[in-house]
Scaffold this motif. Structure first.
Motif, PDB file in Angstrom:
ATOM      1  N   TRP A  38     -21.674  89.311  17.285  1.00  0.00           N
ATOM      2  CA  TRP A  38     -21.080  89.828  15.678  1.00  0.00           C
ATOM      3  C   TRP A  38     -20.040  90.213  15.182  1.00  0.00           C
ATOM      4  N   ASP A  39     -19.132  90.085  14.597  1.00  0.00           N
ATOM      5  CA  ASP A  39     -17.945  90.870  14.813  1.00  0.00           C
ATOM      6  C   ASP A  39     -17.866  90.922  12.796  1.00  0.00           C
ATOM      7  N   GLN A  68     -16.941  85.642   9.350  1.00  0.00           N
ATOM      8  CA  GLN A  68     -15.766  85.691  11.188  1.00  0.00           C
ATOM      9  C   GLN A  68     -15.658  84.044  11.157  1.00  0.00           C
TER      10      GLN A  68
END
Length: 134
Positions: A38-39, A68
């Protein structure tokens, strides 16, 4: 990142199986850590804006946030928690300010198969633990 923070994230993920992604933001608004899947780094400015907007009585504030590439409608926006839901079934996001009402945060992506409130208490408990670490 400290080993203590890493241990808190590991415990949180073990305790709450419906959390699929975790990120932690410091009081100064910088990204301390995030899980590999998860960025949120590209969305820090909007997350910080959400955290830093203090609402007066009756004010609604920001109505949605995109993380995202997924847009979440904010269904709850209080000093204690910000809950977003994707209306097309792509999951939920819970932003738990650290400390309560603060500018740091524990941010969790919640599996679409459950309601976000099912994980809320656990997330808030871990955010409280992080208030001593970030």
């Amino acid at each position: 990142m400290s080993a203590e923070i890493e241990a808190v994230i590991d415990e949180l993920l073990n305790e709450e199986q419906n959390i699929d992604g975790v990120a932690i933001i410091s009081q100064s608004g910088s990204l301390i850590t995030q899980t590999e899947n998860w960025d949120i780094s590209g969305n820090l400015s909007s997350i910080n804006e959400l955290l830093q907007t203090k609402l007066g009585l009756g004010q609604k504030g920001i109505s949605n946030i995109t993380i995202q590439g997924i847009k979440y409608m904010l269904v709850e926006n209080t000093e204690e928690r910000k809950i977003g839901t994707n209306i097309t079934g792509k999951g939920h996001v819970i932003v738990a300010p650290v400390p309560i009402g603060g500018d740091g945060a524990l941010i969790c992506y919640i599996n679409p198969q459950i309601g976000p409130r099912d994980a809320l208490f656990t997330i808030q408990t871990y955010a409280l633990r992080l208030s001593k670490l970030i």
